[in-house]
Every structure is written in structure tokens, then in C-alpha cells.
Design an enzyme around this catalytic site. Structure first.
Site, PDB file in Angstrom:
ATOM      1  CG  ASN A 110      10.364  15.183   4.825  1.00 47.01           C
ATOM      2  OD1 ASN A 110       9.144  15.200   5.028  1.00 47.01           O
ATOM      3  ND2 ASN A 110      10.879  14.957   3.619  1.00 47.01           N
ATOM      4  CG  HIS A 112      11.459  11.497   0.260  1.00 48.62           C
ATOM      5  ND1 HIS A 112      10.668  12.418  -0.387  1.00 48.62           N
ATOM      6  CD2 HIS A 112      12.088  10.789  -0.711  1.00 48.62           C
ATOM      7  CE1 HIS A 112      10.815  12.272  -1.696  1.00 48.62           C
ATOM      8  NE2 HIS A 112      11.668  11.299  -1.914  1.00 48.62           N
ATOM      9  CB  SER A 139      14.906   8.205   3.502  1.00 53.10           C
ATOM     10  OG  SER A 139      15.344   7.316   2.496  1.00 53.10           O
ATOM     11  CG  ASP A 148      12.665  15.402  -0.769  1.00 44.77           C
ATOM     12  OD1 ASP A 148      12.139  15.656   0.332  1.00 44.77           O
ATOM     13  OD2 ASP A 148      12.028  15.312  -1.817  1.00 44.77           O
TER      14      ASP A 148
HETATM   15  C1  GRF Z   1       3.932   9.417   3.063  1.00 44.08           C
HETATM   16  O1  GRF Z   1       4.114   8.505   2.034  1.00 44.08           O
HETATM   17  C2  GRF Z   1       5.215  10.140   3.368  1.00 44.08           C
HETATM   18  O2  GRF Z   1       6.347   9.360   3.169  1.00 44.08           O
HETATM   19  C3  GRF Z   1       5.182  11.251   2.347  1.00 44.08           C
HETATM   20  O3  GRF Z   1       3.836  11.636   2.284  1.00 44.08           O
HETATM   21  C4  GRF Z   1       2.991  10.547   2.648  1.00 44.08           C
HETATM   22  C5  GRF Z   1       2.127  11.004   3.777  1.00 44.08           C
HETATM   23  O4  GRF Z   1       1.140  10.075   4.097  1.00 44.08           O
HETATM   24  N1  GRF Z   1       6.085  12.312   2.714  1.00 44.08           N
HETATM   25  P1  GRF Z   1       0.211  10.297   5.392  1.00 44.08           P
HETATM   26  O5  GRF Z   1      -0.488  11.645   5.214  1.00 44.08           O
HETATM   27  O6  GRF Z   1       1.105  10.294   6.591  1.00 44.08           O
HETATM   28  O7  GRF Z   1      -0.758   9.170   5.383  1.00 44.08           O
END
Ligand code: GRF
Length: 221
Positions: A110, A112, A139, A148
């Protein structure tokens, strides 16, 4: 040369991280095949991007299921059926049931938007600003049943600048997320990473003392 990793992606939103993965694959710097892109939102931008790239997609409406358990069972049934070896959560905004995800632990990551273990959960940019942090980041971690909370593989850092607001900080961080996620998936595709239960990560068979760091587009330890 190992065969290309077959990757499934789950995303709920616009899909800019998915776009970064597809761009890296198209540029020849990320040797993966995309098995499927799934979402809990039929109108997610990520699904449109995937369709445009010729990747199979599916959307499951949580409201059509009696419980989280039933939703997750169908979600993972679809992912299994896709033949994916690995699963990337790229902005997937639903909590997954610990039991359902267990078979994927060690091959599911994932991204984050915080320097974990700081700021699990939502509103990470706002919380970093409110805390007066000088540094913010993103991360990529292995997904475990702890939200997370799985072992962190790699991080990317940016300075918080005077005058940054939540939106500006999020946008600037997104730029490095788009380097970080392909870089980690590249290591996974090369079969160089492993989860060392309960909290460790190994690179090339060696336990990492700390998460890898993205510097100038490269992961370093
Ligand atoms: C990103 O900021 C990611 O870190 C978080 O959700 C957002 C997704 O953005 N988990 P996108 O849909 O990839 O533009």
C-alpha cells in the site's frame, strides 16, 4: 530472467499512482503485467485509466453486499481469479478484513501519504501541518491486518515549506509518490523483497535495519 510479475491494483480515486505504474511499464522500466484493476467506486478515474490502457477492470459496490465480510470475500475472489501474483493498493479507501487478506500477506503493498508510523489513517497532510513538522513524506508498506501498520519497505521525504497548505503539500508529495511506488514495485517484480514476520522487510535476503529511502529517484538504504 524471472517471468513478469502479474499485478492487480485496487484504487478508489483519480488513479494518478496507477498512471505512474502504467507509465513506468510502458517506458520499459517496470517489468510487470497488469492482471486487473478493481475499485469500490464505479466512477473512479483509476478504472477509466485502466480501460484506456487495455487492462481488465471491475467495480464492486459495497452497498450491494450485506456485510464487509461478504464484500471482501467477493473482492478477493475476483483478485484470485485474475491470476495476480501481487496486489497494490493505490488509493484504495476501504478497510480490508484481516481474515480475507491473510492469504495475500507478503505480496500486497500500500502507498500511504505520511512518514509511517506517523499519521496512520486520514488527513495526513493536515496533521503534518498542524504538528508543525519540518518534513513530510510517503511510505510504501506491506499490508497486514493492522491498518497502515504493516512493515514499511520504503519512504520518500519532502520539506514542508513556509506557506504550504494542505492542498499544496499533498500535490507536491504526489510527485514523489509517483516515483516511490514504481521503484518499490520494481524490487517486488525482481523478487528482491520479502516480508519478515512480524515487522521486518528483507532486501536480497538481508533484513533492512530501516526503510529504504528515495533519493534522486532511486531507492537507497
Ligand atoms: C495518494 O495520496 C496515496 O498515497 C493515498 O491515496 C492517494 C491516491 O491518489 N493512499 P491517486 O488516486 O493515486 O491519484
Amino acid at each position: 530472467m524471472p517471468s513478469p510479475l502479474r499485478v492487480a491494483v485496487l484504487a478508489s480515486g483519480r488513479g494518478s499512482n496507477l498512471q505512474a505504474l502504467i507509465a513506468a511499464r510502458d517506458a520499459g522500466t517496470l517489468p510487470v503485467d497488469f492482471a486487473v484493476v478493481g475499485s469500490d467506486k464505479a466512477n473512479a478515474g483509476a478504472l477509466a485509466l485502466a480501460r484506456g490502457a487495455g487492462i481488465p477492470t471491475f467495480a464492486l459496490d459495497p452497498k450491494a453486499f450485506g456485510s464487509r465480510r461478504e464484500f471482501d470475500a467477493e473482492l478477493f475472489r475476483r483478485l484470485d481469479a485474475s491470476g495476480a501474483d501481487a496486489l497494490v493498493l493505490a488509493g484504495f479507501m476501504r478497510i480490508l478484513d484481516g481474515e480475507a487478506l491473510t492469504p495475500w500477506v507478503g505480496r500486497m503493498i500500500n502507498i500511504h501519504p505520511s512518514l509511517l508510523p506517523k499519521y496512520r489513517g486520514l488527513h495526513t497532510h493536515r496533521r503534518a501541518l498542524e504538528a508543525g513538522d519540518a518534513e513530510h513524506g510517503a511510505s510504501v508498506h506491506y499490508v497486514t491486518a493492522e491498518l497502515d501498520g504493516g512493515p514499511v519497505i520504503a519512504q520518500a521525504r519532502i520539506d514542508v515549506r513556509p506557506g504550504d497548505d494542505e492542498h499544496g503539500l499533498a500535490q507536491r508529495l504526489l510527485g514523489v509518490e509517483h516515483q516511490l511506488l514504481p521503484a518499490v514495485l520494481r524490487l517486488l517484480a525482481a523478487r528482491r523483497l520479502a516480508l519478515l514476520p512480524p515487522h521486518g522487510v528483507a532486501l536480497d535476503g538481508r533484513a533492512l535495519p530501516a526503510p529504504l529511502q528515495l533519493r534522486h529517484g532511486e531507492l537507497v538504504d
